[in-house]
Design a protein around this motif. Structure first.
Motif, PDB file in Angstrom:
ATOM      1  N   MET A   1       0.826  -1.214   0.000  1.00  0.00           N
ATOM      2  CA  MET A   1       0.000   0.000   0.000  1.00  0.00           C
ATOM      3  C   MET A   1       0.843   1.239   0.000  1.00  0.00           C
ATOM      4  SD  MET A   1      -3.230  -0.525  -0.223  1.00  0.00           S
ATOM      5  CE  MET A   1      -3.801   1.057   0.367  1.00  0.00           C
ATOM      6  N   GLY A   2       2.107   1.050   0.517  1.00  0.00           N
ATOM      7  CA  GLY A   2       2.968   2.227   0.557  1.00  0.00           C
ATOM      8  C   GLY A   2       3.224   2.764  -0.814  1.00  0.00           C
ATOM      9  N   SER A   3       3.422   1.780  -1.761  1.00  0.00           N
ATOM     10  CA  SER A   3       3.669   2.213  -3.141  1.00  0.00           C
ATOM     11  C   SER A   3       2.434   2.873  -3.728  1.00  0.00           C
ATOM     12  CB  SER A   3       4.070   0.999  -3.985  1.00  0.00           C
ATOM     13  OG  SER A   3       2.998   0.056  -3.956  1.00  0.00           O
ATOM     14  N   PHE A   4       1.235   2.423  -3.258  1.00  0.00           N
ATOM     15  CA  PHE A   4       0.006   3.034  -3.772  1.00  0.00           C
ATOM     16  C   PHE A   4      -0.308   4.339  -3.077  1.00  0.00           C
ATOM     17  CE2 PHE A   4      -3.946   3.134  -5.854  1.00  0.00           C
ATOM     18  CZ  PHE A   4      -4.890   3.592  -4.963  1.00  0.00           C
ATOM     19  N   GLU A  33     -16.656   3.528   7.664  1.00  0.00           N
ATOM     20  CA  GLU A  33     -17.948   3.317   8.300  1.00  0.00           C
ATOM     21  C   GLU A  33     -18.254   1.824   8.435  1.00  0.00           C
ATOM     22  OE1 GLU A  33     -22.653   4.511   7.649  1.00  0.00           O
ATOM     23  OE2 GLU A  33     -21.110   5.263   6.235  1.00  0.00           O
ATOM     24  N   VAL A  34     -17.875   1.087   7.450  1.00  0.00           N
ATOM     25  CA  VAL A  34     -18.137  -0.359   7.503  1.00  0.00           C
ATOM     26  C   VAL A  34     -17.143  -1.051   8.415  1.00  0.00           C
ATOM     27  CG1 VAL A  34     -18.168  -2.465   6.132  1.00  0.00           C
ATOM     28  CG2 VAL A  34     -19.213  -0.371   5.215  1.00  0.00           C
ATOM     29  N   GLY A  35     -15.979  -0.554   8.404  1.00  0.00           N
ATOM     30  CA  GLY A  35     -14.936  -1.194   9.212  1.00  0.00           C
ATOM     31  C   GLY A  35     -14.205  -2.238   8.393  1.00  0.00           C
ATOM     32  N   GLU A  36     -13.990  -1.879   7.182  1.00  0.00           N
ATOM     33  CA  GLU A  36     -13.282  -2.813   6.297  1.00  0.00           C
ATOM     34  C   GLU A  36     -11.849  -2.900   6.746  1.00  0.00           C
ATOM     35  OE1 GLU A  36     -13.334  -5.589   3.390  1.00  0.00           O
ATOM     36  OE2 GLU A  36     -15.081  -4.275   3.783  1.00  0.00           O
ATOM     37  N   ASP A  37     -11.325  -4.142   6.775  1.00  0.00           N
ATOM     38  CA  ASP A  37      -9.963  -4.292   7.269  1.00  0.00           C
ATOM     39  C   ASP A  37      -8.991  -3.723   6.235  1.00  0.00           C
ATOM     40  OD1 ASP A  37     -10.334  -6.083   5.294  1.00  0.00           O
ATOM     41  OD2 ASP A  37      -9.634  -7.849   6.372  1.00  0.00           O
ATOM     42  N   GLN A  38      -7.784  -3.525   6.668  1.00  0.00           N
ATOM     43  CA  GLN A  38      -6.761  -2.854   5.826  1.00  0.00           C
ATOM     44  C   GLN A  38      -6.357  -3.709   4.647  1.00  0.00           C
ATOM     45  OE1 GLN A  38      -5.931   0.240   6.422  1.00  0.00           O
ATOM     46  NE2 GLN A  38      -4.561   0.381   4.624  1.00  0.00           N
ATOM     47  N   LEU A  39      -6.298  -5.004   4.803  1.00  0.00           N
ATOM     48  CA  LEU A  39      -5.867  -5.899   3.730  1.00  0.00           C
ATOM     49  C   LEU A  39      -6.853  -5.839   2.586  1.00  0.00           C
ATOM     50  CD1 LEU A  39      -3.847  -7.983   2.768  1.00  0.00           C
ATOM     51  CD2 LEU A  39      -5.200  -9.749   3.949  1.00  0.00           C
ATOM     52  N   GLU A  40      -8.103  -5.802   2.989  1.00  0.00           N
ATOM     53  CA  GLU A  40      -9.110  -5.767   1.915  1.00  0.00           C
ATOM     54  C   GLU A  40      -9.069  -4.443   1.178  1.00  0.00           C
ATOM     55  OE1 GLU A  40     -11.932  -7.413  -0.507  1.00  0.00           O
ATOM     56  OE2 GLU A  40     -10.778  -8.424   1.074  1.00  0.00           O
ATOM     57  N   ARG A  41      -8.798  -3.381   1.994  1.00  0.00           N
ATOM     58  CA  ARG A  41      -8.715  -2.059   1.374  1.00  0.00           C
ATOM     59  C   ARG A  41      -7.556  -1.989   0.368  1.00  0.00           C
ATOM     60  NH1 ARG A  41      -9.763   2.403   6.188  1.00  0.00           N
ATOM     61  NH2 ARG A  41     -11.889   1.709   6.732  1.00  0.00           N
ATOM     62  N   GLU A  42      -6.390  -2.533   0.756  1.00  0.00           N
ATOM     63  CA  GLU A  42      -5.235  -2.494  -0.133  1.00  0.00           C
ATOM     64  C   GLU A  42      -5.498  -3.323  -1.394  1.00  0.00           C
ATOM     65  OE1 GLU A  42      -1.846  -3.783   2.050  1.00  0.00           O
ATOM     66  OE2 GLU A  42      -1.704  -1.929   3.269  1.00  0.00           O
ATOM     67  N   LYS A  43      -6.200  -4.421  -1.216  1.00  0.00           N
ATOM     68  CA  LYS A  43      -6.521  -5.266  -2.360  1.00  0.00           C
ATOM     69  C   LYS A  43      -7.388  -4.512  -3.349  1.00  0.00           C
ATOM     70  CE  LYS A  43      -8.586  -9.725  -3.529  1.00  0.00           C
ATOM     71  NZ  LYS A  43      -9.255 -10.928  -2.974  1.00  0.00           N
ATOM     72  N   LEU A  45      -7.660  -1.220  -3.565  1.00  0.00           N
ATOM     73  CA  LEU A  45      -6.880  -0.110  -4.167  1.00  0.00           C
ATOM     74  C   LEU A  45      -5.908  -0.622  -5.229  1.00  0.00           C
ATOM     75  CD1 LEU A  45      -6.112   2.053  -0.975  1.00  0.00           C
ATOM     76  CD2 LEU A  45      -7.693   2.553  -2.867  1.00  0.00           C
ATOM     77  N   LEU A  46      -5.364  -1.828  -5.018  1.00  0.00           N
ATOM     78  CA  LEU A  46      -4.455  -2.425  -6.025  1.00  0.00           C
ATOM     79  C   LEU A  46      -5.223  -2.722  -7.316  1.00  0.00           C
ATOM     80  CD1 LEU A  46      -1.659  -3.469  -6.728  1.00  0.00           C
ATOM     81  CD2 LEU A  46      -2.281  -5.699  -5.720  1.00  0.00           C
ATOM     82  N   GLU A  47      -6.433  -3.222  -7.140  1.00  0.00           N
ATOM     83  CA  GLU A  47      -7.245  -3.485  -8.334  1.00  0.00           C
ATOM     84  C   GLU A  47      -7.525  -2.200  -9.087  1.00  0.00           C
ATOM     85  OE1 GLU A  47     -10.663  -5.503  -6.971  1.00  0.00           O
ATOM     86  OE2 GLU A  47      -9.626  -7.430  -6.634  1.00  0.00           O
ATOM     87  N   LEU A  48      -7.849  -1.117  -8.247  1.00  0.00           N
ATOM     88  CA  LEU A  48      -8.098   0.177  -8.898  1.00  0.00           C
ATOM     89  C   LEU A  48      -6.872   0.673  -9.650  1.00  0.00           C
ATOM     90  CD1 LEU A  48     -10.193   2.032  -6.120  1.00  0.00           C
ATOM     91  CD2 LEU A  48     -10.976   1.174  -8.363  1.00  0.00           C
TER      92      LEU A  48
END
Length: 594
Positions: A1-4, A33-43, A45-48
């Motif tokens: 995520m750092g690179s992103f 608001e949902v409380g999405e974990d960080q791993l899912e968020r990075e995944k 963002l990587l797809e984006l």
């Protein structure tokens, strides 16, 4: 995520200003608001980020393709421009920049007007080539005899690789050459058509049918362009030749018929009124084929009329053949009699007349044979003319010679009587003529020998060899001269006897003169008188035989002309006279010899 996140921080301000940044911010708020974990968020963002890279990559690819297309268009434009320059045969165009700069679009925009101008010029040049080549193909097709509606003529293929003015000029020159050839062929066609019209009019034929038979386009009523191909020209030439041959044949036939009519008219004494109906045929006898151009002068009707007239006259001539033959025979006999030539035998002529009566002889051949005989007789008479003139002179000279001899024997020729001076003048002229006889005979013999050597035949005068007559005459003349010389010798001997007698009487003594005189008166000298009279009568008789011998010779020629080996001029009985005269001289001179 750092690179992103790093690029996110760098792009955050820009993204916030855009819908993408607003949407990312809204997505973070939803995750919080949902409380999405960080791993899912990075995944997510990587797809984006991957999806964004794909979008950028597609954009860059499209940009590269667009740039490549611009390069290609620019290269194609330059290549097309260069090709147009080469195909149009031009080195450069004034509106084209030599060196282009700027972006690709700017370079493309700078070459496009010049390329558009070159394309317009090419289109105009192609149209010029199509027009010229179309005319060339059309005229070539007309010359080749192809139909003008043929599809192959409308399909004009222009070589766009060579549209130079030089090439266009070559096509224009070729087109001009074809135009000239077309005009020449049209003139030839018109010339042939005019010849067909003229010949057809002269021969009485329908020219339009003849021309249409060659090709329908040659008829003006068809309304289409004339076919000027080699085949049509050859057919027209053959048609004209055939018409000229037909014209020549008809003219020769009319010549033959005209000559036949002339001969028949001449033989049968046809009146002028009947001849006038065919005067136009007689007028054609003196003209050649190119000179005959009057319409209807060589029609079949005229030939048929002439043939019918010749046939009618032939039939009429057959009925008068005997009369014509006798006329020819009289003409031949007249020529032969005039030139003293041999006349055809009567038996042969009678046989021919019998054949004429029986109809077993060809009349034309008979007349031709008689004409040939007359021609040969005239030719031979002409060759004998110079000899016959000399023969006539010789005959006249012989008449003068005979008259002169008779005149010389006339003891009263010098007496004063009526007409004596005329006879003297005639005697002088006769002597001149007689002196020319030897030279005339020699010349006649030379000419006769030359004639006989040339003709390989004997020269006959009234069926008697002329050479025999001349040689006989020469021999007779020689014998006559010898006889004259002998007569002169006799007269000389007689004179000598008289002189010796006178000398003998004068030499007797005076005492016996009276007795001698009485004896002479009583019988001695009287006995001499019969002897002298006998000698004189003998000489006179001899002279009269010499005078009449020539006349007898000429008459014997007429009476014995068919007898071979006999003498033409009869000899006088010189031997008997010579013996008788010698005995008289011997008897007379014997007693008086001293």
């Amino acid at each position: 995520m750092g690179s992103f996140q790093a690029p996110t921080g760098m792009r955050s301000s820009a993204l916030l200003e855009t819908s993408c940044g607003y949407l990312l911010q809204e997505l973070q708020m939803i995750w919080d608001e949902v409380g999405e974990d960080q791993l899912e968020r990075e995944k997510v963002l990587l797809e984006l980020e991957q999806e964004c890279l794909e979008v950028y990559r597609r954009k860059v690819d499209r940009a590269n393709i667009s740039r490549a297309r611009l390069h290609q268009e620019l290269a194609e434009s330059e290549a097309e421009f260069t090709h147009l320059l080469l195909s149009l045969g031009e080195r450069s165009l004034p509106g084209r920049p030599e060196k282009m700069s700027g972006t690709l679009k700017q370079q493309l925009d700078s070459i496009t007007p010049a390329l558009r101008d070159m394309r317009l010029r090419k289109e105009e040049r192609v149209n010029q080539f199509q027009a010229v080549q179309g005319q060339i193909q059309k005229i070539s097709a007309e010359i080749a005899g192809q139909s003008e509606y043929d599809d192959s003529i409308t399909n004009v293929i222009v070589n766009e690789n060579d549209l130079s003015l030089k090439k266009l000029e070559e096509y224009q020159n070729e087109l001009q050459r074809l135009h000239n050839e077309k005009n020449n062929r049209l003139q030839q066609v018109e010339k042939y058509i005019d010849a067909v019209h003229n010949l057809s009019a002269t021969l009485g034929m329908e020219s339009s049918m003849i021309i249409t038979k060659v090709h329908p386009s040659l008829n003006e009523l068809c309304g289409i362009s004339k076919n000027i191909s080699d085949g049509i020209l050859a057919k027209l030439n053959g048609t004209v030749d055939s018409l000229q041959e037909e014209k020549q044949k008809r003219l020769e036939k009319l010549h033959h018929l005209g000559k036949a009519l002339t001969n028949l008219w001449s033989l049968m004494d046809t009146p002028y009124g009947d001849r006038y109906l065919f005067s136009h045929i007689i007028d054609l006898l003196s003209v050649s084929s190119p000179e005959v151009s009057d319409p209807g002068s060589l029609t079949l009707d005229i030939i048929q009329q002439a043939e019918a007239e010749v046939k009618r006259l032939d039939q009429l001539k057959a009925s008068k053949m005997k009369e014509l033959f006798l006329k020819k025979q009289n003409e031949l006999e007249e020529i032969c009699n005039k030139s003293h030539m041999e006349i055809p035998s009567r038996s042969e002529m009678e046989n021919i007349l019998n054949l004429i009566n029986s109809g077993e002889i060809d009349h034309a051949d008979l007349l031709m044979s008689m004409d040939e005989q007359i021609s040969r007789a005239m030719e031979e008479a002409l060759s004998r003319k110079s000899i016959m003139e000399k023969v006539e002179k010789w005959m006249l000279a012989r008449d003068e010679e005979r008259w002169l001899e008779e005149y010389s024997m006339d003891e009263n020729r010098y007496s004063v009587s009526r007409g004596a001076h005329r006879n003297l003048r005639r005697a002088e002229r006769a002597r001149v003529t007689v002196n020319k006889i030897p030279a005339l005979v020699d010349s006649l013999i030379a000419k006769t020998k030359s004639w006989e050597e040339e003709r390989k035949k004997i020269f006959l005068y009234d069926e008697v060899p002329l050479m025999g007559m001349l040689e006989e005459y020469n021999q007779f003349r020689q014998e006559r001269e010898e006889e004259k010389q002998r007569q002169r010798d006799i007269k000389k001997v007689q004179g000598q006897v008289v002189v010796e007698q006178e000398n003998f009487i004068a030499s007797r003594p005076a005492t016996s003169n009276r007795r001698l005189s009485n004896r002479s008166l009583n019988g001695g000298f009287g006995n001499a008188t019969p002897l002298n009279r006998r000698l004189s009568l003998s000489i006179q008789h001899l002279g009269s035989n010499s005078i009449n011998s020539a006349t007898q010779g000429i008459s014997y020629i007429k009476e014995e002309k068919k007898v071979q080996g006999k003498r033409i001029f009869p000899r006088p009985n010189f031997i008997q006279q010579r013996d008788e005269t010698a005995s008289v001289v011997s008897t007379f001179s014997g007693p008086l010899s001293p």
